[in-house]
Scaffold this motif. Structure first.
Motif: not given
Length: 371
Positions: A209-216, A240-242, A251-256
């Motif tokens: 909800e607050y980060g629009d994170e695809p790997r939530a 980093a583990a996942v 870049r959007r899907m990278g770790r940073t």
């Protein structure tokens, strides 16, 4: 020259170029943003000042303005330099360290240090509570509290200050080792409390909800598996583990980028930023601004910008209220408090070059309508 010497020489050359570019960047920042300090560099300060003061009637004296997110005081100093005798700027911040730093910077504008103004009045408060706080704050000229429809302009810079991000012990940055805190005011639940106490479903909801994170889902599972988390490094390792360091999808899907979204999501919840933002946009600003007063908002991610756009356009963040119409097609609900002025604006390429944190900034401006 053997292979090891070649690699070493190349490494030294890259490091030298990087340091040289950083020095040039710092020098450029100082020259292009006269209100930047080591504490914070104000974003789009020229545009903010112009929006607040545009159309000012020079015959009218005694403006009352509010910087609702004082931070390092950069925007406030830029505003004060454009104000005249009889004008007053109130500067609000919930962070006592930020308030102390900015007040010291703007000391010459304090009512006790100047007889004619413009005046600067510091106020410690969450900007969502400003109606109640300003009702107890005395105007240095009228000697009366700030009441409804008193403000001519209201600035909100919703970003976290550079100092807060760079201060390791505050725990805002995934690039710094420190306690997993993230509290603006220093009280209440920390980010570590959220990571260690919430269940996986609630963590997933927050990240989505607050980060629009695809790997939530994966990240929430990893956080639970890595408990207890007490430092920023603990959270970085859990993410980093996942999450691959680099991703083929960009870049959007990278770790940073992923870490930035995760830390942002937790910071928003720790400080109840969305609830406070909704309150300030739909209650505080409409209450305090006079008719014709300007609301100027700088946001830094999509959730904030959507909320700002809806509040300025509809006076509410509730989609259901916005969409309700009568049989003639007229919107049902209370009168809209604002009229949007112009389109959203972004920082110039020149500003982004010297202050990369300006890249995500979006500026919106609205005018308070007749009560």
């Amino acid at each position: 020259m053997n292979l090891r010497q070649t690699v070493t020489a190349a490494f030294v050359a890259r490091a030298t170029r990087r340091i040289h570019n950083q020095v040039l960047s710092l020098a450029s920042t100082e020259n292009s943003n006269e209100f930047a300090t080591s504490y914070h560099a104000p974003v789009m300060w020229k545009e903010c000042v112009e929006a607040l003061l545009e159309g000012r009637d020079e015959r009218r004296r005694g403006l009352t303005l509010l910087d609702g997110t004082l931070g390092g005081g950069g925007h406030s100093e830029a505003i004060l330099q454009r104000l005249t005798a009889g004008d007053v700027l109130f500067g609000c911040d919930v962070d006592p360290q930020a308030l102390k730093t900015a007040t010291g910077r703007l000391e010459r504008y304090l009512p006790g240090n100047t007889s004619h103004g413009p005046f600067f009045v510091p106020v410690q408060s969450n900007f969502g509570s400003l109606v109640e706080t300003l009702a107890k704050t005395i105007h240095p000229i009228s000697n009366k509290p700030i009441v409804e429809s008193s403000l001519d302009g209201f600035l909100l810079d919703l970003g976290v200050s550079s100092h807060q991000i760079d201060c390791a012990e505050r725990g805002f940055s995934f690039q710094q080792q420190g306690p997993l805190d993230m509290r603006m005011s220093g009280v209440g639940m920390t980010a570590a409390d959220l990571c260690n106490e919430l269940d996986v479903f609630e963590l997933k909801r927050i990240l989505k909800e607050y980060g629009d994170e695809p790997r939530a889902a994966k990240i929430a599972d990893s956080i639970v598996r890595c408990r207890p988390l007490s430092t920023t490094s603990d959270l970085v390792e859990a993410v980093a583990a996942v999450t691959p360091e680099y991703a083929k999808k960009g870049r959007r899907m990278g770790r940073t980028a992923t870490l930035a979204r995760v830390f942002q999501s937790l910071r928003i919840v720790v400080n109840q930023e969305y609830q406070v933002l909704e309150n300030v946009l739909t209650r505080v600003a409409p209450t305090l601004l006079r008719s014709g007063g300007k609301l100027v908002v700088l946001s830094y991610h999509s959730m904030e910008d959507r909320a700002t756009k809806r509040a300025m356009r509809d006076g509410t963040l509730e989609r259901s209220q916005r969409d309700e119409r009568d049989m003639y097609g007229n919107t049902i609900g209370p009168p809209r408090p604002f009229r949007t002025l112009g389109k959203k604006r972004k920082a110039s390429l020149e500003e982004v070059d010297v202050n990369p944190r300006a890249r995500s900034a979006t500026l919106r401006v609205a005018e308070k309508l007749e009560n």
